[in-house]
Structure formats: structure tokens, C-alpha cells
Design an enzyme around this catalytic site. Structure first.
Site, short mmCIF file in Angstrom:
data_model
loop_
_atom_site.label_atom_id
_atom_site.label_comp_id
_atom_site.label_asym_id
_atom_site.label_seq_id
_atom_site.Cartn_x
_atom_site.Cartn_y
_atom_site.Cartn_z
N LYS A 155 0.82 -1.22 0.00
CA LYS A 155 0.00 0.00 0.00
C LYS A 155 0.85 1.27 0.00
O LYS A 155 0.43 2.31 -0.49
CB LYS A 155 -0.96 -0.02 1.19
N GLU A 205 -9.85 7.13 2.83
CA GLU A 205 -10.78 6.24 3.51
C GLU A 205 -9.98 5.03 3.95
O GLU A 205 -8.97 4.71 3.34
CB GLU A 205 -11.88 5.79 2.55
N SER A 207 1.61 -9.81 -0.66
CA SER A 207 1.27 -8.38 -0.58
C SER A 207 1.58 -7.74 0.76
O SER A 207 1.79 -6.53 0.83
CB SER A 207 -0.20 -8.19 -0.94
C1 PLP Z 1 -5.28 -3.89 1.42
C2 PLP Z 1 -4.54 -5.12 1.20
C3 PLP Z 1 -4.86 -6.00 0.14
C4 PLP Z 1 -6.02 -5.80 -0.79
O1 PLP Z 1 -5.98 -4.66 -1.59
P1 PLP Z 1 -5.69 -4.72 -3.15
O2 PLP Z 1 -6.02 -3.35 -3.61
O3 PLP Z 1 -6.57 -5.76 -3.75
O4 PLP Z 1 -4.25 -5.04 -3.33
C5 PLP Z 1 -4.07 -7.13 -0.03
N1 PLP Z 1 -3.03 -7.41 0.79
C6 PLP Z 1 -2.71 -6.61 1.82
C7 PLP Z 1 -1.56 -6.97 2.68
C8 PLP Z 1 -3.44 -5.44 2.07
O5 PLP Z 1 -3.12 -4.65 3.09
#
Ligand code: PLP
Length: 392
Positions: free
Chosen positions: A86, A108, A375
Site C-alpha cells: 500500500k 478512507e 502483498s
Molecule cells: C489492502 C490489502 C490488500 C487488498 O488490496 P488490493 O487493492 O486488492 O491489493 C491485499 N493485501 C494486503 C496486505 C493489504 O493490506
């Protein structure tokens, strides 16, 4: 991509008149700075010196052996500053806001991850920051509220609707409509009206661009498949996009099946949604027969959104990417599997991708290789899982 923020028939700019001026200005600002080499250099420097990029591409040998199939490579976004992908988008948009002469940023947040990334970027760049968060989410995520306060941001508690993410987006849009002369609205995923789905994808494409270079350097060829989890869809599109023209590279998105698609308690908008318009964009949405937005559920708070970025609706429609839904139970099991096999505790969101990666790896077979986007890190989820398993 078709003109002006459309991906086939998806995407677009379905907003009330009060938002048109703000968004036109943002479109022009983004068009200008996305081609400006000073802006790109500054962002690249921040990503490298502050956010910890490039993140490693790691060959998960023990996991590959346990699963039995294609070689599994992890793109380690969990090692980026603040613990997830993010920050890539938050830094990009905060820098853009500053270049456009804005002194205030609003955002948000659902679980608080995007709020924390935004507050971090604003602290770094000296911007005022206010984050809209639903009352229900504030109660569930007290610590992230405090984190945002620590970082100098103000949390505005939203008491309308279901008091969760979609209501926070509505409130932030309302704020933006009347304050855009000095305020930027920093959306956290590839959702919302044009230019957000394109702009956020571009800021997250650093994931795929690095992964492409790294796989070529480590294996001498492109991966056979890419796997990522899909909430709004930003980490996945960031991984996919630089491979868009490499037709031999397959793409797989993991949505949240929650307690099971058949229970209705899930967040799988591509797998189970219908076409409609939400938050300024034509896309696939979880809605009832009257078009009212459904309540969503997932063990992973970051996947809990009733729609998906319009580019995913498009990629699914043309068959370029394939989407499947992973249950809470499967994700929690993958959370344990990666922790034990590799010493890496994944975010519960990423654990959805890990589960799908094991299926794809077996389907591909052992001569092949796949890259999965890890992620985020799972420290934020350890408490929740320990409780779920009766350990706390
Ligand atoms: C917010 C988040 C997501 C989901 O958001 P995307 O916009 O689909 O990438 C996925 N993994 C983590 C660790 C997050 O914090």
C-alpha cells in the site's frame, strides 16, 4: 485500454456534478506528472531510500518441495515500509498532491492499513492528513487508529450506513467535493472514478516491473504464471500489468470466498458479482436484486470490499486473467503452511494468494515457475488467528 479511463465497457467517470471539477483537475495533474521525469525520479528515490525498494524476489524452495509442482517465487511486498504494497500508491499520490499544490490529504480506510500508509506518506511529505473510518471498523481496529494518530493524522469516525469501508468512501467523496481546491483524495486501490484505477495501477506497477526484471535475472526467462489476491485489486494489477503483452504468462487472482460462496458471506465480486456502478465506476459488484450493496465478509479485512477494480472486470471478461475464490479456512491453512515452510508469516490477504498458488503450481507441473505477490506481512493478523484458534 479504451479512451478516458475505460477498460472495455468497465470503468469510467460516473460521478455527481460536484465532483467533476475536482476529478478533471486530478486527471490533468496526473497526466502531466506521469510524464514528468523530475516527478518520476523523486518518486523512485522515495521508493528506494524510504520504502525499501526494490523488494526481493525470493525462491521458496521448501514450500515448492512441500507443494510439489512449479517453482514458487515470492515477490516480497511484505518487506516494504509499513508492511505491505500500500505504501507504493500512498507515496505516489501524496507526492502528486504536493506537486499539484495541495496541502491536505484525505483517505478512507477499512481495516486501517491504507490509512496508516497514507498517514505515513503525509508525515514524510509534510501534508495534513485526515482519514475517514467507519465506527464499526474503528472498534475492530483500535490500534491502527492510534497508529494514525501517532503519525500525526486525524481519524474521522463515520456513523452512516453500515459504518464500514463503503460508507467511509462516500464521506471522503463528500469532503473532496467541497475542499478540492486545497485537498487531495488519496484512494487506496484501483477503484473509484477515472483517473484512480489507472493512476493507482501505474503506481503499483513497480511490483510487476521489478518482478519481471528479477525473474529474468534469476531464471533466464519469464514466469509461466502470476498469482495475487484481489480486494480492490491493486497489488494484483500492479503485478499483472507489466506482463500484459506477454501472452504466454498466465494470470490468476484470488478473491475472498469467506465462509463459502454458497453462504452469501464472502467478498468475491468477480466470481459472484453483477455489473453495476459503485463509487464512480462501472464494474462487478456484490448487490441484491434491487441493486442494494450486499454485506461482505472475509477473515482478511483488506479483501472485504463489495466491488472490484474495473480493469479486473475487463480482464476476467476477455479471459486474460482467471479469478477464483479462496475460503477463510483455506487461507488460514496457507497462513500456517508458509509460516512453517519458509519462516514467513503472510498477511491473511496474501494467504489467499498463497493457497491459490499451491493449486496453480500443481496444475503447471515441475518444469514451470510462478510468481506470487506476498502483498503484506502477517504481524497484524497474529492476534486474530490466535483468538480464532483459541490460543488467546
Ligand atoms: C489492502 C490489502 C490488500 C487488498 O488490496 P488490493 O487493492 O486488492 O491489493 C491485499 N493485501 C494486503 C496486505 C493489504 O493490506
Amino acid at each position: 485500454m479504451t479512451a478516458d479511463g475505460y477498460f472495455g465497457r468497465f470503468g469510467g467517470f460516473y460521478v455527481p456534478e460536484v465532483l467533476v471539477f475536482a476529478l478533471k483537475e486530478l486527471q490533468a495533474g496526473y497526466r502531466r506528472f506521469s510524464q514528468d521525469s523530475d516527478f518520476k525520479d523523486d518518486l523512485h528515490n522515495l521508493l528506494c531510500t524510504y520504502a525499501g525498494r526494490p523488494t526481493p524476489l525470493y525462491f521458496a524452495k521448501r514450500l515448492t518441495d512441500v507443494v510439489g509442482g512449479a517453482s514458487i517465487y515470492l515477490k516480497r511486498e511484505d518487506l516494504a515500509h509499513t508492511g505491505s504494497h500500500k505504501i507504493n500508491n500512498a507515496l505516489g499520490q501524496a507526492l502528486l498532491a504536493k506537486r499539484m499544490g495541495k496541502s491536505r490529504v484525505i483517505a478512507e480506510t477499512g481495516a486501517g492499513q491504507h490509512g496508516v500508509a497514507t498517514a505515513t506518506a503525509c508525515a514524510l511529505l509534510g501534508l495534513d492528513c485526515e482519514v475517514y473510518m467507519g465506527e464499526t471498523d474503528v472498534e475492530r481496529q483500535k490500534l491502527n487508529c492510534y497508529r494514525m494518530n501517532l503519525l500525526g493524522a486525524k481519524v474521522n469516525v463515520v456513523r452512516s450506513g453500515s459504518r464500514t469501508l463503503k460508507d467511509s468512501i462516500n464521506e471522503a467523496m463528500r469532503d473532496y467535493a467541497s475542499t478540492s481546491d486545497h485537498t487531495h483524495y488519496l484512494i487506496g486501490s484501483v477503484v473509484g472514478p477515472h483517473p484512480y484505477p489507472t493512476m493507482v495501477r501505474d503506481f503499483q506497477s513497480v511490483i510487476g516491473a521489478e518482478a519481471k526484471e528479477q525473474t529474468l535475472a534469476q531464471t533466464g526467462r519469464l514466469p509461466d504464471a502470476l498469482v495475487a489476491c484481489v480486494g480492490g485489486g491493486s497489488n494484483s494489477i500492479g503485478l499483472f500489468h507489466p506482463f500484459a503483452e506477454d501472452k504466454e504468462v498466465q494470470m490468476f487472482g484470488a478473491e475472498a470466498a469467506g465462509e463459502g460462496i454458497e453462504t452469501g458471506r464472502h467478498s468475491a465480486s468477480v466470481v459472484a458479482g453483477r455489473e453495476g456502478v459503485l463509487h464512480g465506476s462501472r464494474t462487478l459488484i456484490l448487490q441484491d436484486d434491487d441493486g442494494q450493496i450486499s454485506e461482505t465478509a472475509s477473515v482478511a479485512a483488506g479483501l472485504d470490499y463489495p466491488a472490484v477494480g474495473p480493469e479486473h472486470a475487463f480482464l476476467s471478461g476477455i479471459g486474460r486473467a482467471k479469478y477464483s475464490a479462496v475460503t477463510d479456512r483455506e487461507a488460514v491453512s496457507a497462513f500456517h503452511q508458509l509460516s512453517e515452510a519458509e519462516g514467513i508469516i503472510p498477511a491473511l490477504e496474501s494467504a489467499h494468494a498463497m493457497h491459490l498458488a499451491t493449486i496453480v503450481a500443481r496444475d503447471l507441473g515441475s518444469e514451470k515457475a510462478l510468481v506470487v505477490c506476498l502483498s503484506g506481512r502477517g504481524d497484524k493478523d497474529v492476534d486474530q488467528i490466535a483468538r480464532l484458534e483459541g490460543m488467546l
